[in-house]
Design a protein around this motif. Structure first.
Motif, PDB file in Angstrom:
ATOM      1  N   LYS A  86       0.836  -1.204   0.000  1.00 46.70           N
ATOM      2  CA  LYS A  86       0.000   0.000   0.000  1.00 46.70           C
ATOM      3  C   LYS A  86       0.869   1.252   0.000  1.00 46.70           C
ATOM      4  O   LYS A  86       0.588   2.214  -0.726  1.00 46.70           O
ATOM      5  N   MET A  87       1.923   1.246   0.805  1.00 50.34           N
ATOM      6  CA  MET A  87       2.797   2.415   0.895  1.00 50.34           C
ATOM      7  C   MET A  87       3.544   2.654  -0.418  1.00 50.34           C
ATOM      8  O   MET A  87       3.707   3.802  -0.838  1.00 50.34           O
ATOM      9  N   THR A  88       3.959   1.597  -1.076  1.00 52.44           N
ATOM     10  CA  THR A  88       4.627   1.742  -2.370  1.00 52.44           C
ATOM     11  C   THR A  88       3.663   2.322  -3.404  1.00 52.44           C
ATOM     12  O   THR A  88       4.012   3.243  -4.154  1.00 52.44           O
ATOM     13  N   ALA A  89       2.452   1.816  -3.438  1.00 50.70           N
ATOM     14  CA  ALA A  89       1.445   2.328  -4.370  1.00 50.70           C
ATOM     15  C   ALA A  89       1.059   3.764  -4.007  1.00 50.70           C
ATOM     16  O   ALA A  89       0.809   4.587  -4.896  1.00 50.70           O
ATOM     17  N   TYR A  90       1.028   4.062  -2.722  1.00 49.55           N
ATOM     18  CA  TYR A  90       0.706   5.421  -2.264  1.00 49.55           C
ATOM     19  C   TYR A  90       1.788   6.404  -2.702  1.00 49.55           C
ATOM     20  O   TYR A  90       1.491   7.521  -3.141  1.00 49.55           O
ATOM     21  N   GLN A  91       3.025   5.975  -2.593  1.00 53.98           N
ATOM     22  CA  GLN A  91       4.137   6.814  -3.034  1.00 53.98           C
ATOM     23  C   GLN A  91       3.998   7.130  -4.529  1.00 53.98           C
ATOM     24  O   GLN A  91       4.163   8.267  -4.951  1.00 53.98           O
ATOM     25  N   THR A  92       3.650   6.138  -5.311  1.00 51.29           N
ATOM     26  CA  THR A  92       3.427   6.331  -6.744  1.00 51.29           C
ATOM     27  C   THR A  92       2.283   7.302  -6.989  1.00 51.29           C
ATOM     28  O   THR A  92       2.377   8.194  -7.834  1.00 51.29           O
ATOM     29  N   ALA A  93       1.200   7.145  -6.234  1.00 45.54           N
ATOM     30  CA  ALA A  93       0.035   8.025  -6.387  1.00 45.54           C
ATOM     31  C   ALA A  93       0.399   9.473  -6.059  1.00 45.54           C
ATOM     32  O   ALA A  93      -0.019  10.398  -6.767  1.00 45.54           O
ATOM     33  N   LEU A  94       1.173   9.664  -5.008  1.00 48.35           N
ATOM     34  CA  LEU A  94       1.550  11.023  -4.629  1.00 48.35           C
ATOM     35  C   LEU A  94       2.471  11.663  -5.663  1.00 48.35           C
ATOM     36  O   LEU A  94       2.309  12.838  -6.006  1.00 48.35           O
ATOM     37  N   ILE A  95       3.425  10.909  -6.167  1.00 49.77           N
ATOM     38  CA  ILE A  95       4.327  11.460  -7.180  1.00 49.77           C
ATOM     39  C   ILE A  95       3.544  11.835  -8.439  1.00 49.77           C
ATOM     40  O   ILE A  95       3.774  12.885  -9.033  1.00 49.77           O
ATOM     41  N   ALA A  96       2.597  10.996  -8.812  1.00 52.78           N
ATOM     42  CA  ALA A  96       1.751  11.302  -9.971  1.00 52.78           C
ATOM     43  C   ALA A  96       0.879  12.525  -9.694  1.00 52.78           C
ATOM     44  O   ALA A  96       0.562  13.289 -10.614  1.00 52.78           O
ATOM     45  N   CYS A  97       0.502  12.731  -8.461  1.00 55.96           N
ATOM     46  CA  CYS A  97      -0.287  13.904  -8.067  1.00 55.96           C
ATOM     47  C   CYS A  97       0.575  15.164  -8.083  1.00 55.96           C
ATOM     48  O   CYS A  97       0.135  16.227  -8.521  1.00 55.96           O
ATOM     49  N   TYR A  98       1.807  15.051  -7.620  1.00 54.71           N
ATOM     50  CA  TYR A  98       2.699  16.207  -7.530  1.00 54.71           C
ATOM     51  C   TYR A  98       3.202  16.681  -8.886  1.00 54.71           C
ATOM     52  O   TYR A  98       3.392  17.880  -9.092  1.00 54.71           O
ATOM     53  N   ALA A  99       3.447  15.765  -9.801  1.00 56.26           N
ATOM     54  CA  ALA A  99       4.103  16.102 -11.072  1.00 56.26           C
ATOM     55  C   ALA A  99       3.367  17.179 -11.879  1.00 56.26           C
ATOM     56  O   ALA A  99       3.997  18.152 -12.305  1.00 56.26           O
ATOM     57  N   PRO A 100       2.062  17.060 -12.117  1.00 55.75           N
ATOM     58  CA  PRO A 100       1.392  18.111 -12.896  1.00 55.75           C
ATOM     59  C   PRO A 100       1.412  19.472 -12.200  1.00 55.75           C
ATOM     60  O   PRO A 100       1.579  20.503 -12.854  1.00 55.75           O
ATOM     61  N   LEU A 101       1.282  19.474 -10.880  1.00 57.37           N
ATOM     62  CA  LEU A 101       1.307  20.728 -10.144  1.00 57.37           C
ATOM     63  C   LEU A 101       2.668  21.402 -10.243  1.00 57.37           C
ATOM     64  O   LEU A 101       2.769  22.609 -10.469  1.00 57.37           O
ATOM     65  N   GLU A 102       3.704  20.602 -10.073  1.00 55.68           N
ATOM     66  CA  GLU A 102       5.055  21.161 -10.158  1.00 55.68           C
ATOM     67  C   GLU A 102       5.350  21.662 -11.572  1.00 55.68           C
ATOM     68  O   GLU A 102       5.905  22.748 -11.754  1.00 55.68           O
ATOM     69  N   GLY A 103       4.967  20.894 -12.575  1.00 61.51           N
ATOM     70  CA  GLY A 103       5.200  21.305 -13.956  1.00 61.51           C
ATOM     71  C   GLY A 103       4.512  22.618 -14.284  1.00 61.51           C
ATOM     72  O   GLY A 103       5.109  23.517 -14.893  1.00 61.51           O
ATOM     73  N   ALA A 104       3.259  22.759 -13.873  1.00 62.47           N
ATOM     74  CA  ALA A 104       2.512  23.989 -14.137  1.00 62.47           C
ATOM     75  C   ALA A 104       3.111  25.166 -13.370  1.00 62.47           C
ATOM     76  O   ALA A 104       3.186  26.282 -13.890  1.00 62.47           O
ATOM     77  N   SER A 105       3.553  24.911 -12.151  1.00 63.12           N
ATOM     78  CA  SER A 105       4.172  25.963 -11.351  1.00 63.12           C
ATOM     79  C   SER A 105       5.470  26.449 -12.000  1.00 63.12           C
ATOM     80  O   SER A 105       5.700  27.660 -12.120  1.00 63.12           O
ATOM     81  N   LEU A 106       6.289  25.523 -12.410  1.00 63.33           N
ATOM     82  CA  LEU A 106       7.551  25.893 -13.075  1.00 63.33           C
ATOM     83  C   LEU A 106       7.286  26.612 -14.392  1.00 63.33           C
ATOM     84  O   LEU A 106       7.994  27.563 -14.749  1.00 63.33           O
TER      85      LEU A 106
END
Length: 163
Positions: A86-106
């Motif tokens: 669950k924690m490994t899948a959660y880590q993947t979910a969070l990274i996928a959540c963060y990536a679009p936000l970071e890209g748009a911010s940059l």
């Protein structure tokens, strides 16, 4: 032969927190450098017309994509049989959540550098604020993954010392 190592749940939580902090720091530092050091072009109106619509649109789409990806991937994480999985899948979910936000911010910060328009820096600041609000905590992890009491205890407890 390489055997994949499975992180203890508490270590996985720490890794998730470090990833979030590193991504957040990158955005903030790039924004500070853009304002303090780079001295963006003042009044480049030709490029400004394009970015006036593009930066907010990309920000809105990034937030929507971020929420969609997280929702889809968290369902898969909840279905995992063990807390480690669950924690490994959660880590993947969070990274996928963060990536679009970071890209748009940059992207907003780069648009500010190109045009000198503070509106784009404001859009990036709003995305960074959103990024801060989705900071991973132990309580949020338990809530997102719908952990049982025993799993939450395993996530928060320190391993017993070996004698």
């Amino acid at each position: 032969m390489n055997i994949p190592t499975i992180q203890a749940p508490k270590a996985a939580q720490k890794v998730i927190t470090i990833i979030h902090l590193a991504l957040l720091a990158g955005q903030v530092l790039f924004g500070i450098i853009a304002v303090a050091v780079l001295h963006p072009a003042a009044g480049n109106r030709q490029n400004d017309k394009v970015f006036t619509y593009l930066v907010p649109l990309i920000a809105i789409v990034a937030v929507a994509i971020s929420m969609f990806l997280f929702t889809q991937l968290i369902k898969k994480a909840i279905a995992q049989p063990t807390l480690q999985a669950k924690m490994t899948a959660y880590q993947t979910a969070l990274i996928a959540c963060y990536a679009p936000l970071e890209g748009a911010s940059l992207f907003g910060i780069v648009a500010y550098i190109i045009t000198g328009n503070l509106l784009y820096l404001l859009v990036s600041a709003l995305l960074i604020a959103r990024f801060v609000t989705i900071r991973p905590t132990v309580a949020k992890t338990g809530e997102d993954l719908k952990l049982s009491y025993d799993e939450q205890q395993e996530l928060t407890e320190t391993p017993a010392m070996v004698k």
